[in-house]
Design an enzyme around this catalytic site. Structure first.
Site, short mmCIF file in Angstrom:
data_model
loop_
_atom_site.label_atom_id
_atom_site.label_comp_id
_atom_site.label_asym_id
_atom_site.label_seq_id
_atom_site.Cartn_x
_atom_site.Cartn_y
_atom_site.Cartn_z
N HIS A 161 0.83 -1.22 0.00
CA HIS A 161 0.00 0.00 0.00
C HIS A 161 0.86 1.27 0.00
CE1 HIS A 161 -3.34 -2.68 1.41
NE2 HIS A 161 -2.34 -3.25 2.08
N SER A 282 15.22 21.76 -15.59
CA SER A 282 14.08 22.63 -15.82
C SER A 282 14.59 23.96 -16.35
CB SER A 282 13.32 22.84 -14.52
OG SER A 282 12.58 24.04 -14.58
N LYS A 288 16.34 21.78 -10.34
CA LYS A 288 15.63 20.56 -10.72
C LYS A 288 16.47 19.59 -11.54
CE LYS A 288 11.38 20.29 -11.18
NZ LYS A 288 10.29 19.51 -10.63
N GLU A 295 9.68 8.77 -16.62
CA GLU A 295 8.29 9.19 -16.85
C GLU A 295 7.80 8.75 -18.23
OE1 GLU A 295 7.66 13.44 -15.23
OE2 GLU A 295 9.81 13.17 -15.41
#
Ligand code: ARG
Length: 463
Positions: A161, A282, A288, A295
């Site tokens: 979970h 970024s 970043k 992704e």
């Protein structure tokens, strides 16, 4: 002979050529040119067989085989001019062959139809992709094994979970993906065996009256045997569906690892550091470092499973035998194959390049009362307590630790005994995460000895 405005290959009965829209919806050359090599391999095998069977002359077959090699080299060097009026790769190749060798080219299509031709070419193409997938999966397994071996005894939290459950080892977690990929590999190999029957010689749908030798062409093209039913041979696209479903399941696995890498590389987790080579920055936030490759791999399942769904729906309810609907098979498979291979390669690179942060993993492994099960198991073993009672006692101790703001190993013996008087000093031997993972020696368990045994087993399989 044929009217100049109608199709040179099939235009005998046509007075005029197609409308521009008809040509646009009908032509597949824009994408099926990717099967040029397979088409030429198939045609060369067919020509040899026709000559061996005395159906065409040896000299004609020789001219055809040579001419097809010239066509192939024109395609490979980029000088070939594709024509939408010639619809597809099959007719583009044959028309160019005619320009190169003249009359013998017209004999190539004896005892054959584009229906068995396209099924053969496409199978050969899909078969190549299965072979490429096999190599890519094996390489990724190799990268995961390296990670597992290096971190066979690095502790980390295991989750259910996405809540801390029990400590596991980094190596064990990596090996879980090896097992998923092992199943993918077996699906790839299995699909290859099942698809490896040659449609060539099924002709349009009914077979042919020429004395062809289907075993010979099957063998020349690396098929195990000719397919046994000509209607099935030209209308079967199971091999493409199986390719797409195999790719889809593998892409599901890749997406799960990708998701973990996205989570693990976040500032909140810091379980792994992805290499600069597989990250991006970024344009506005200088701090970043984004896990874009992960992704995108996570997202690839969308188009791969989309292709699977699309082709299932194209094939559903089609009457036998060939229908033009089936031309819609190729773009789906091409796109899925490209993206599956890209996802496998990107994951391979990311896995090999990434660094597991041993300290962060260990710190997280000890938090969240991850050794509560070990405490309960100790009560069962040392105090002969029924597991249900041990579970209750441990729950009370977790509540106590939570109240004290500490972890289970930080409780004193007096505090432990305030909940259960029988607990002894010995309990501390099971409360550390290292002791916890070391104790899970059951087959397939997370103990470093088990992980190392699995890595060794895999190294032997791959050797
Ligand atoms: N371009 C067609 C395809 O991809 C080739 C087969 C065409 N056959 C036919 N009878 N029109 O399916």
């Amino acid at each position: 002979m044929t009217k100049s405005s109608s199709n040179a290959m099939w235009g005998g009965r046509f007075a005029s050529g197609p409308d521009a829209i008809m040509e646009a919806i009908n032509a597949s050359i824009g994408f099926d040119k990717r099967m040029a090599r397979q088409d030429i391999d198939g045609s060369r095998a067919h020509a040899s067989m026709l000559a061996a069977q005395g159906i065409i002359r040896d000299t004609d077959a020789g001219a055809i085989r040579e001419g097809l090699l010239t066509v192939l080299s024109e395609i490979e060097t980029g000088s070939f001019e594709y024509s939408a009026a010639l619809e597809d790769i099959h007719m583009n190749v044959e028309a160019r062959l005619k320009e190169i060798v003249g009359e013998p080219a017209g004999r190539l299509h004896t005892a054959r139809s584009r229906n068995d031709q396209v099924a053969t070419d496409f199978k050969l193409w899909v078969r190549d992709q299965l072979d490429a997938a096999e190599g890519a999966i094996l390489s990724l397994i190799g990268g995961l094994l390296d990670q597992a071996e290096a971190g066979a005894d690095w502790v980390m939290p295991g989750f259910t979970h996405l809540q801390t459950a029990q400590p596991v080892t980094w190596g064990h977690h990596m090996m879980a993906y090896v097992e998923m990929l092992r199943r993918d590999l077996s699906r790839v190999r299995d699909a290859r065996v099942r698809m490896n029957e040659s449609p060539l010689g099924a002709a349009a749908l009914a077979g042919t009256s020429f004395p062809i030798d289907r075993d010979a062409t099957a063998q020349a093209l690396g098929f195990d045997r000719p397919s046994a039913n000509s209607l099935d041979a030209v209308s079967d696209r199971d091999f493409a569906l199986e390719f797409l479903s195999t790719a889809s399941i593998c892409a599901v696995h890749l997406s799960r690892l990708a998701e973990e890498l996205v989570i693990w590389s976040s500032a909140q987790f810091r379980f792994v550091t992805l290499s600069d080579r597989f990250s991006t920055g970024s344009s506005i936030m200088p701090q970043k470092k984004n896990p874009d490759a992960a992704e995108l791999i996570r997202a690839k399942i969308g188009r791969i499973f989309g292709a699977n769904t699309a082709l299932m729906i194209v094939m559903k309810g089609l009457p036998l035998a060939y229908s033009k609907d089936m031309q819609e098979d190729k773009e789906q498979v091409f796109d899925a194959a490209d993206n599956w291979m890209l996802a496998l390669a990107a994951m391979d690179g990311m896995v090999r390049d990434m660094t597991a942060n041993r300290e962060s993993l260990a710190a997280a492994a000890g938090s969240g009362f991850s050794t509560a099960t070990d405490l309960a198991d100790w009560c069962v073993r040392a105090l002969n307590m029924p597991f249900r009672d041990a579970h209750h006692v441990t729950g009370s101790l977790v509540a106590l630790a939570e109240k004290e703001g500490c972890d289970l190993p930080d409780l004193s013996l007096e505090q432990l005994q305030s909940v259960c008087a029988e607990i002894t000093q010995d309990v501390f031997s099971v409360l550390s995460v290292e002791a916890s993972v070391a104790s899970r020696t059951s087959y397939g368990g997370t103990a470093p000895v088990q992980v190392r045994a699995q890595v060794t087993r895999w190294r032997e399989i791959l050797a």
